[in-house]
Structure formats: C-alpha cells, structure tokens
Design a protein around this motif. Structure first.
Motif, PDB file in Angstrom:
ATOM      1  N   GLU A 171       0.617  -7.140  -3.691  1.00  0.00           N
ATOM      2  CA  GLU A 171       0.730  -7.579  -3.056  1.00  0.00           C
ATOM      3  C   GLU A 171      -0.023  -8.438  -1.478  1.00  0.00           C
ATOM      4  O   GLU A 171      -0.738  -9.135  -1.249  1.00  0.00           O
ATOM      5  CB  GLU A 171       2.531  -8.843  -2.563  1.00  0.00           C
ATOM      6  CG  GLU A 171       3.581  -8.813  -3.843  1.00  0.00           C
ATOM      7  CD  GLU A 171       2.373  -9.714  -5.320  1.00  0.00           C
ATOM      8  OE1 GLU A 171       2.292  -9.996  -4.554  1.00  0.00           O
ATOM      9  OE2 GLU A 171       2.834  -9.685  -5.684  1.00  0.00           O
ATOM     10  N   ASN A 172      -0.076  -7.209  -0.937  1.00  0.00           N
ATOM     11  CA  ASN A 172      -0.669  -7.128   0.409  1.00  0.00           C
ATOM     12  C   ASN A 172      -1.043  -5.598   0.823  1.00  0.00           C
ATOM     13  O   ASN A 172      -0.350  -4.827   1.190  1.00  0.00           O
ATOM     14  CB  ASN A 172       0.775  -7.381   1.344  1.00  0.00           C
ATOM     15  CG  ASN A 172      -0.362  -7.036   2.542  1.00  0.00           C
ATOM     16  OD1 ASN A 172      -1.172  -7.209   3.194  1.00  0.00           O
ATOM     17  ND2 ASN A 172       0.769  -7.618   4.190  1.00  0.00           N
ATOM     18  N   ARG A 173      -2.516  -5.384   0.747  1.00  0.00           N
ATOM     19  CA  ARG A 173      -2.629  -4.515   0.883  1.00  0.00           C
ATOM     20  C   ARG A 173      -3.250  -4.130   2.427  1.00  0.00           C
ATOM     21  O   ARG A 173      -3.577  -2.750   2.810  1.00  0.00           O
ATOM     22  CB  ARG A 173      -4.431  -4.089   0.617  1.00  0.00           C
ATOM     23  CG  ARG A 173      -4.759  -3.978  -0.973  1.00  0.00           C
ATOM     24  CD  ARG A 173      -3.998  -3.438  -1.961  1.00  0.00           C
ATOM     25  NE  ARG A 173      -4.517  -2.184  -1.844  1.00  0.00           N
ATOM     26  CZ  ARG A 173      -3.874  -0.601  -2.238  1.00  0.00           C
ATOM     27  NH1 ARG A 173      -3.387  -1.592  -3.703  1.00  0.00           N
ATOM     28  NH2 ARG A 173      -4.684   0.343  -2.427  1.00  0.00           N
ATOM     29  N   ASN A 174      -2.503  -4.752   2.541  1.00  0.00           N
ATOM     30  CA  ASN A 174      -2.947  -4.517   4.959  1.00  0.00           C
ATOM     31  C   ASN A 174      -1.420  -4.202   5.461  1.00  0.00           C
ATOM     32  O   ASN A 174      -1.642  -3.581   6.456  1.00  0.00           O
ATOM     33  CB  ASN A 174      -3.095  -6.175   5.504  1.00  0.00           C
ATOM     34  CG  ASN A 174      -4.237  -5.598   6.574  1.00  0.00           C
ATOM     35  OD1 ASN A 174      -4.724  -4.778   6.958  1.00  0.00           O
ATOM     36  ND2 ASN A 174      -3.581  -6.527   7.411  1.00  0.00           N
ATOM     37  N   ALA A 175      -0.502  -3.865   4.328  1.00  0.00           N
ATOM     38  CA  ALA A 175       0.931  -3.205   5.221  1.00  0.00           C
ATOM     39  C   ALA A 175       0.548  -2.470   4.998  1.00  0.00           C
ATOM     40  O   ALA A 175       0.106  -1.324   4.381  1.00  0.00           O
ATOM     41  CB  ALA A 175       1.787  -3.905   3.464  1.00  0.00           C
ATOM     42  N   ILE A 176       2.439  -1.570   5.440  1.00  0.00           N
ATOM     43  CA  ILE A 176       2.421  -0.089   6.106  1.00  0.00           C
ATOM     44  C   ILE A 176       3.097   0.848   5.608  1.00  0.00           C
ATOM     45  O   ILE A 176       4.513  -0.278   5.809  1.00  0.00           O
ATOM     46  CB  ILE A 176       1.673   0.459   7.526  1.00  0.00           C
ATOM     47  CG1 ILE A 176       0.328   0.006   7.866  1.00  0.00           C
ATOM     48  CG2 ILE A 176       2.174   1.341   7.851  1.00  0.00           C
ATOM     49  CD1 ILE A 176       0.514  -0.078   9.799  1.00  0.00           C
ATOM     50  N   ILE A 177       3.268   1.729   4.413  1.00  0.00           N
ATOM     51  CA  ILE A 177       4.624   1.788   3.803  1.00  0.00           C
ATOM     52  C   ILE A 177       4.504   3.626   5.085  1.00  0.00           C
ATOM     53  O   ILE A 177       3.271   4.023   5.434  1.00  0.00           O
ATOM     54  CB  ILE A 177       4.327   2.432   3.184  1.00  0.00           C
ATOM     55  CG1 ILE A 177       4.060   0.662   1.785  1.00  0.00           C
ATOM     56  CG2 ILE A 177       5.084   2.832   2.032  1.00  0.00           C
ATOM     57  CD1 ILE A 177       3.854   0.448   0.456  1.00  0.00           C
ATOM     58  N   ILE A 178       5.805   4.028   5.526  1.00  0.00           N
ATOM     59  CA  ILE A 178       5.855   5.154   6.163  1.00  0.00           C
ATOM     60  C   ILE A 178       6.879   5.755   4.956  1.00  0.00           C
ATOM     61  O   ILE A 178       8.643   5.334   5.365  1.00  0.00           O
ATOM     62  CB  ILE A 178       6.535   5.019   7.707  1.00  0.00           C
ATOM     63  CG1 ILE A 178       5.251   3.993   7.883  1.00  0.00           C
ATOM     64  CG2 ILE A 178       6.290   6.109   8.025  1.00  0.00           C
ATOM     65  CD1 ILE A 178       5.806   4.029  10.013  1.00  0.00           C
ATOM     66  N   ARG A 179       6.453   7.150   4.203  1.00  0.00           N
ATOM     67  CA  ARG A 179       7.529   7.502   3.555  1.00  0.00           C
ATOM     68  C   ARG A 179       7.549   8.401   5.088  1.00  0.00           C
ATOM     69  O   ARG A 179       7.082   9.140   5.195  1.00  0.00           O
ATOM     70  CB  ARG A 179       6.764   8.200   2.635  1.00  0.00           C
ATOM     71  CG  ARG A 179       6.546   7.534   1.688  1.00  0.00           C
ATOM     72  CD  ARG A 179       5.839   8.077   0.230  1.00  0.00           C
ATOM     73  NE  ARG A 179       5.445   7.661  -0.368  1.00  0.00           N
ATOM     74  CZ  ARG A 179       3.915   8.147  -1.060  1.00  0.00           C
ATOM     75  NH1 ARG A 179       3.412   9.153  -0.793  1.00  0.00           N
ATOM     76  NH2 ARG A 179       3.209   7.140  -1.918  1.00  0.00           N
ATOM     77  N   THR A 180       9.598   8.473   4.649  1.00  0.00           N
ATOM     78  CA  THR A 180       9.764  10.245   5.575  1.00  0.00           C
ATOM     79  C   THR A 180      10.712  10.463   4.848  1.00  0.00           C
ATOM     80  O   THR A 180      11.377  10.193   3.406  1.00  0.00           O
ATOM     81  CB  THR A 180      10.759   8.701   6.884  1.00  0.00           C
ATOM     82  OG1 THR A 180      11.274   9.645   7.483  1.00  0.00           O
ATOM     83  CG2 THR A 180      11.917   8.172   6.268  1.00  0.00           C
ATOM     84  N   SER A 181      11.970  11.239   5.551  1.00  0.00           N
ATOM     85  CA  SER A 181      12.218  12.111   5.012  1.00  0.00           C
ATOM     86  C   SER A 181      13.847  12.705   6.002  1.00  0.00           C
ATOM     87  O   SER A 181      13.563  13.400   6.849  1.00  0.00           O
ATOM     88  CB  SER A 181      11.897  13.554   4.114  1.00  0.00           C
ATOM     89  OG  SER A 181      11.725  14.420   5.691  1.00  0.00           O
ATOM     90  N   TRP A 182      14.240  13.204   5.183  1.00  0.00           N
ATOM     91  CA  TRP A 182      15.702  13.480   6.033  1.00  0.00           C
ATOM     92  C   TRP A 182      15.944  13.262   7.121  1.00  0.00           C
ATOM     93  O   TRP A 182      16.433  14.119   8.122  1.00  0.00           O
ATOM     94  CB  TRP A 182      15.993  15.125   6.475  1.00  0.00           C
ATOM     95  CG  TRP A 182      15.618  16.272   4.644  1.00  0.00           C
ATOM     96  CD1 TRP A 182      15.103  15.758   3.462  1.00  0.00           C
ATOM     97  CD2 TRP A 182      15.514  17.699   4.443  1.00  0.00           C
ATOM     98  NE1 TRP A 182      15.749  16.642   2.768  1.00  0.00           N
ATOM     99  CE2 TRP A 182      15.482  17.459   3.445  1.00  0.00           C
ATOM    100  CE3 TRP A 182      16.345  18.423   5.510  1.00  0.00           C
ATOM    101  CZ2 TRP A 182      15.974  18.998   2.403  1.00  0.00           C
ATOM    102  CZ3 TRP A 182      15.730  19.184   5.027  1.00  0.00           C
ATOM    103  CH2 TRP A 182      16.428  20.474   3.825  1.00  0.00           C
ATOM    104  N   VAL A 183      16.823  12.062   6.646  1.00  0.00           N
ATOM    105  CA  VAL A 183      16.699  11.298   8.281  1.00  0.00           C
ATOM    106  C   VAL A 183      17.799  11.224   8.995  1.00  0.00           C
ATOM    107  O   VAL A 183      19.282  11.663   8.356  1.00  0.00           O
ATOM    108  CB  VAL A 183      17.010   9.834   8.374  1.00  0.00           C
ATOM    109  CG1 VAL A 183      17.040   8.827   9.634  1.00  0.00           C
ATOM    110  CG2 VAL A 183      15.349   9.243   8.135  1.00  0.00           C
ATOM    111  N   TYR A 184      17.898  11.846  10.532  1.00  0.00           N
ATOM    112  CA  TYR A 184      19.108  11.594  10.937  1.00  0.00           C
ATOM    113  C   TYR A 184      18.505  11.408  12.272  1.00  0.00           C
ATOM    114  O   TYR A 184      18.354  10.692  12.744  1.00  0.00           O
ATOM    115  CB  TYR A 184      19.422  13.159  11.234  1.00  0.00           C
ATOM    116  CG  TYR A 184      19.051  13.728  12.213  1.00  0.00           C
ATOM    117  CD1 TYR A 184      19.162  14.017  13.583  1.00  0.00           C
ATOM    118  CD2 TYR A 184      17.838  14.429  11.213  1.00  0.00           C
ATOM    119  CE1 TYR A 184      18.137  14.829  14.177  1.00  0.00           C
ATOM    120  CE2 TYR A 184      16.823  15.528  12.075  1.00  0.00           C
ATOM    121  CZ  TYR A 184      17.282  15.966  13.856  1.00  0.00           C
ATOM    122  OH  TYR A 184      16.453  16.372  14.583  1.00  0.00           O
ATOM    123  N   SER A 185      20.363  10.641  12.990  1.00  0.00           N
ATOM    124  CA  SER A 185      20.516   9.905  13.608  1.00  0.00           C
ATOM    125  C   SER A 185      21.803  10.150  15.145  1.00  0.00           C
ATOM    126  O   SER A 185      23.014  10.760  14.337  1.00  0.00           O
ATOM    127  CB  SER A 185      20.322   8.904  13.886  1.00  0.00           C
ATOM    128  OG  SER A 185      20.638   7.366  15.094  1.00  0.00           O
TER     129      SER A 185
END
Length: 296
Positions: free
Chosen positions: A146-160
């Motif tokens: 739908e939007n080739r200008n979008a940014i997708i960020i894959r991440t892993s094992w998130v903590y906070s």
C-alpha cells in the motif's frame, strides 16, 4: 492571523514498552505535537474505524508501536491477531499513502523460521513458524503493497523498565528462588526499548527518509540462558541458573531458534549508532535502581 500548526505525530501502543519509551525520548522535542493512543481510544481490532479515526487526528506521521504480542495465545486467536497485526496496519498504510503521511511500523524477528546460521538481513526469505510471526509478516507485506515509502523496523527480544519482559521476570524469579532453568538453544539479540525509541526519534528528526524494511536490535548475539546469567551477575544475585533445551520447556507456539538480526542497513542509511547489549542492559538496570552508576 493563524499561527503555524506544528506537525502531529500519532503514536499507537502508548501503554506498551516501546510506546512509553517513545513518550520519554520525545519529551524534549518542541517542533512537533504528539498524540499517544492506546487500545481504549484507538482499538486496532476495530479495523473498520481506523480510517475515520486517522482522518480525525490528521497526523503528519504515524508510529505504530502497537501489536498483538501474546505469542502462545495467538495460536488460538488467529482472527484477532490478524486484525491487529495485519489488517489494522494495512489501513494505516492506505491512509499514509493517500495523505503523504510518514509511517513507521514495528515488526519482529519472528517473521523468520530461525533456521539460519548468520545474522538475518532484510532481504532474507520470510518464513514464520507461528501465528504471531505469520500475522506480522502479512502486515509487513500489506504495508509495502500500500505504501512503498513506509518504514518497517524489525526488532527482537524487547525489554524495558516499563511493562513485563524477560529482564524483569528474571530479576523477580532470581530474587525468590534458589534455582531456575532457562532455555539455552534459542539465540538472538536483546533490544532495550529506550534505544529503539532513540533510533526512531533520530529517523523522525533526520532530513533523510528512505522507505523499506530495517533491522534494529542491540549489537551482539547470545542465548536466553546467557542473557539470564548476565542479569544475575550485574544484579549481584545468588540464584543458580541451569541451562535447558527448548524441548524441555515446551510452549504452545514454536519459537525461532536463531533470531540474530543484522543492523548494517539502518546504521548505514540513517547514521544510527547502536549500543552493545551489555551496555544497554546495564543502563536499564541502573534506571530501575537494581545497580548503581559505578557498575558501568
């Protein structure tokens, strides 16, 4: 005379780990307005309402930090997980394309099958092994369709410091028990959500915007067992930690055994510096008051 209106950034998942970290790192930004929404006022499972809600907010940028993340429950709730992780983000991508609104959406290492032997790069074949990963992969595909200008960020094992996560669970268990068992045959990259929030802030404030998929996790690779040992050492706890296999700790949903993400693309494209996982774990534990500054 009408005053200049600051651009509005809409952040979903306001009560999640990343959403709350984004609120912290955006506190000192004065040239934008921010609207943080959660499942109460912006329910992603109500897919049919998303276009109307976005038109009401009129954002100049959307950061989708919300997701259905109950990995085991997703095996029995495909429809709900699919609405949140796939159909809802598709609607955001449609809106962002139609209105020239910037769009960043967070994805996961679980789109991979975990059968690799080197760090995963963005171009690697997506092959999820559980429903959560499948719905996130469908969401990625829908966004870019739908939007080739979008940014997708894959991440892993998130903590906070916010919410529930592996680090806080380990601290609790190690303070209550003399012995715990932790899986040692699942390998990946821990991600301190504060660091990811800072990276997203850097992209937003940058004059550069290049759509596509990017990977972001703290530098380094280790097993859950080794991560638990590092937490124990830094927090100066005495609990004994025993390694076990995934087979000895069965879960409803299969987990990828190898989730190490290659960060090269996001670093070279946006000039982002990514801390090592050890450094970030220390920062998080200091933030929680578990260790003092002298530990760094």
């Amino acid at each position: 005379m009408q005053e200049n209106v600051k651009p509005l950034i809409l952040i979903t998942g306001a009560t999640g780990q990343l959403g709350r970290e984004l609120r912290v790192v955006f506190e000192d930004i004065e040239n934008f307005q921010f609207e943080f929404v959660d499942r109460k006022n912006f329910p992603l499972d109500s897919v049919e309402q998303i276009q109307a809600k976005l038109k009401a907010y009129k954002p100049n940028c959307i950061i989708n930090a919300a997701a259905y993340t109950a990995v085991d429950r997703a095996e029995e709730e495909f429809e709900l997980a699919n609405r949140v992780n796939h159909l809802a983000v598709k609607e955001m991508a449609i809106y962002s394309q139609a209105t020239d609104c910037k769009f960043i959406s967070i994805s996961t290492d679980y789109v991979f099958d975990g059968e690799g032997n080197r760090a995963w790069v963005e171009e690697d074949i997506v092959k999820p092994i559980n429903v959560y990963g499948e719905t996130k992969a469908l969401g990625e595909r829908a966004i870019l369709n739908e939007n080739r200008n979008a940014i997708i960020i894959r991440t892993s094992w998130v903590y906070s410091t916010f919410g529930n996560n592996f680090v806080k669970t380990m601290l609790k268990l190690m303070s209550e028990r003399e012995e715990i068992r932790v899986v040692d045959d699942q390998v990946g990259s821990p991600t301190y959500a504060r660091d990811l929030a800072v990276a997203i802030k850097g992209i937003i404030l940058s004059e550069k915007w290049i759509g596509g998929i990017y990977h972001y996790a703290n530098e380094g690779c280790l097993s859950w067992f080794d991560f638990a040992k590092a937490i124990k050492k830094l927090a100066n706890l005495s609990c004994s930690i025993l390694p076990i296999s995934s087979a000895e700790f069965p879960t409803v949903a299969k987990r990828p055994k190898f989730s190490w993400l290659d960060n090269s693309k996001i670093k070279s494209t946006f000039g982002i510096q990514i801390p090592k996982w050890e450094t970030s774990l220390k920062k998080m534990l200091i933030e929680m008051g578990e260790i003092n500054n002298n530990s760094i």
